[in-house]
Design an enzyme around this catalytic site. Structure first.
Site, mmCIF file in Angstrom:
data_model
loop_
_atom_site.group_PDB
_atom_site.id
_atom_site.type_symbol
_atom_site.label_atom_id
_atom_site.label_comp_id
_atom_site.label_asym_id
_atom_site.label_seq_id
_atom_site.Cartn_x
_atom_site.Cartn_y
_atom_site.Cartn_z
ATOM 1 C CD1 TRP A 200 -3.180 1.025 0.599
ATOM 2 C CD2 TRP A 200 -1.808 2.370 1.740
ATOM 3 N NE1 TRP A 200 -3.818 2.226 0.740
ATOM 4 C CE2 TRP A 200 -3.003 3.066 1.430
ATOM 5 C CE3 TRP A 200 -0.790 3.023 2.449
ATOM 6 C CZ2 TRP A 200 -3.209 4.390 1.825
ATOM 7 C CZ3 TRP A 200 -1.002 4.337 2.830
ATOM 8 C CH2 TRP A 200 -2.210 5.003 2.521
ATOM 9 C CD GLU A 203 -0.730 3.310 -5.486
ATOM 10 O OE1 GLU A 203 -0.028 3.158 -4.473
ATOM 11 O OE2 GLU A 203 -1.954 3.523 -5.439
ATOM 12 C CG HIS A 233 -12.471 -1.626 2.579
ATOM 13 N ND1 HIS A 233 -11.139 -1.929 2.641
ATOM 14 C CD2 HIS A 233 -12.561 -0.493 1.835
ATOM 15 C CE1 HIS A 233 -10.454 -1.024 1.955
ATOM 16 N NE2 HIS A 233 -11.288 -0.143 1.458
ATOM 17 N NE ARG A 235 -3.893 -0.741 6.504
ATOM 18 C CZ ARG A 235 -3.668 0.139 5.532
ATOM 19 N NH1 ARG A 235 -3.364 -0.265 4.334
ATOM 20 N NH2 ARG A 235 -3.767 1.429 5.777
HETATM 21 N N1 UDH Z 1 -7.606 -3.722 -4.070
HETATM 22 C C1 UDH Z 1 -8.239 -4.955 -4.145
HETATM 23 N N2 UDH Z 1 -7.878 -5.944 -3.293
HETATM 24 C C2 UDH Z 1 -6.917 -5.783 -2.348
HETATM 25 C C3 UDH Z 1 -6.283 -4.521 -2.253
HETATM 26 C C4 UDH Z 1 -6.663 -3.512 -3.109
HETATM 27 O O1 UDH Z 1 -9.118 -5.151 -4.990
HETATM 28 O O2 UDH Z 1 -6.644 -6.736 -1.607
HETATM 29 C C5 UDH Z 1 -7.926 -2.685 -5.078
HETATM 30 C C6 UDH Z 1 -9.332 -2.152 -4.975
HETATM 31 O O3 UDH Z 1 -9.749 -1.707 -6.232
HETATM 32 C C7 UDH Z 1 -9.125 -1.000 -4.030
HETATM 33 C C8 UDH Z 1 -7.827 -0.425 -4.565
HETATM 34 O O4 UDH Z 1 -7.085 -1.575 -4.926
HETATM 35 O O5 UDH Z 1 -10.172 -0.103 -4.073
HETATM 36 C C9 UDH Z 1 -7.071 0.418 -3.584
HETATM 37 O O6 UDH Z 1 -6.893 -0.320 -2.394
HETATM 38 P P1 UDH Z 1 -6.261 0.360 -1.117
HETATM 39 O O7 UDH Z 1 -6.280 -0.598 -0.013
HETATM 40 O O8 UDH Z 1 -4.993 0.985 -1.516
HETATM 41 O O9 UDH Z 1 -7.175 1.565 -0.829
HETATM 42 P P2 UDH Z 1 -8.469 1.681 -0.013
HETATM 43 O O10 UDH Z 1 -8.731 3.121 -0.011
HETATM 44 O O11 UDH Z 1 -8.083 1.196 1.490
HETATM 45 O O12 UDH Z 1 -9.526 0.763 -0.537
HETATM 46 C C10 UDH Z 1 -7.109 1.849 2.220
HETATM 47 C C11 UDH Z 1 -6.901 1.133 3.545
HETATM 48 C C12 UDH Z 1 -8.163 1.216 4.362
HETATM 49 C C13 UDH Z 1 -7.945 0.846 5.797
HETATM 50 C C14 UDH Z 1 -9.185 1.260 6.539
HETATM 51 C C15 UDH Z 1 -9.165 0.861 7.970
HETATM 52 N N3 UDH Z 1 -10.336 1.406 8.600
#
Ligand code: UDH
Length: 288
Positions: A200, A203, A233, A235
């Protein structure tokens, strides 16, 4: 009766005009809720009419000005994908674009790599159709306004500027996360996205820097049009913040020439054509 055939034109030649820049069926603000009772059967029934296999659509009464490949980096978020498809297909149809939805699914349980999956989406979509615009969207982001147009602009476009989790504001001025579009030319000008950001973080900032270093600007809708709802969701597994990523950003100016679409390597494992999407499973390897 003898002259009946002459009343029927031998060939009906209807030439469609270009689709309007301001699609007439847009409604503006939308009500978005992620109801867990929504089933796949229901989503299919509601949104598949007028779609073609693989999640493809073309306006029937006009010729769309852009051919847009919508690319979603993905792993193990089927529940989110269902909501995304339920909301986005009707919006995209109203926006009168010629589009296809490509879900790029990372195979295996290795460390996730969002930007590399998006590069794969670019290459795989182009193998299918002559797309001229590439729109990259996280699977958990749904726009709250259908006037936020999913197409390309004179500069790379950042669409997800007002996420609910950031109180409908940019978290910082140069934020480029979530949803963005690039014309083919703009994408190639920055050598696509980095392939080396595993786990994470970082990028999206690298991509922002590439745009600036190539003397482009970022185009954005206004803050009201650019509102988004994110599906809450936990992490994900195998996508922890990578402490190496922030430091890499100091090098982007130099690394961008050799790390991008010109260095992309992957193996396609499977391609599934659903009525709602094209689902491409890929092995993208692991960090070196
Ligand atoms: N993604 C997946 N699967 C994964 C990880 C990421 O499909 O296992 C894709 C998905 O399109 C997601 C995107 O990559 O929307 C970005 O994922 P991210 O984890 O970088 O970003 P997001 O904003 O979550 O969805 C950030 C962490 C949240 C933690 C919250 C705790 N309360």
């Amino acid at each position: 009766a003898s002259n009946k055939s002459s009343e029927i034109p031998s060939a009906v030649n209807i030439t469609l005009g270009p689709c309007p820049d301001n699609p007439p069926d847009l409604v503006g603000q939308l009500l978005i809720e992620f109801d867990f009772r929504r089933t796949w059967e229901y989503v299919r029934k509601e949104v598949s009419p007028s779609l073609q296999k693989g999640g493809r659509f073309k306006p029937k009464d006009c010729v769309a000005k852009q051919k847009v490949a919508i690319i979603i980096p993905f792993r193990n978020r089927h529940e989110h994908l269902k909501h995304w498809l339920y909301y986005l297909h009707p919006i995209l149809k109203r926006q009168l674009v010629d589009y296809g939805v490509y879900v790029i699914n990372q195979d295996g349980e290795g460390v996730f790599n969002r930007a590399k999956l998006m590069n794969v989406g670019y290459v795989e979509a182009l193998k299918e159709y002559d797309y001229d615009c590439f729109l990259f969207s996280d699977v958990d982001l749904v726009p709250l306004n259908d006037r936020n147009l999913y197409r390309c602009f004179d500069n790379p476009r950042h669409l997800a500027i007002g996420m609910d989790k950031f109180k409908f504001n940019l978290p910082y001025k140069t934020f480029f996360g979530g949803v963005a579009s690039f014309s083919k030319h703009q994408y190639l000008k920055i050598n696509g996205f980095p392939n080396t950001y595993w786990g994470w973080g970082g990028e999206d900032d690298d991509i922002y820097k590439r745009i600036i270093f190539r003397r482009m600007q970022v185009s954005r809708p206004d803050l009201l049009t650019g509102r988004y709802r994110m599906i809450r969701h936990q992490r994900d597994e195998h996508n922890d913040p990578n402490p190496k990523n922030p430091d890499k950003l100091f090098q982007t100016r130099w690394t961008m020439n050799a790390d991008g679409i010109n260095s992309l390597k992957y193996t396609v494992k499977n391609i599934e054509k659903d009525i709602l999407y094209t689902f491409i499973t890929v092995d993208i390897g692991s960090p070196e």
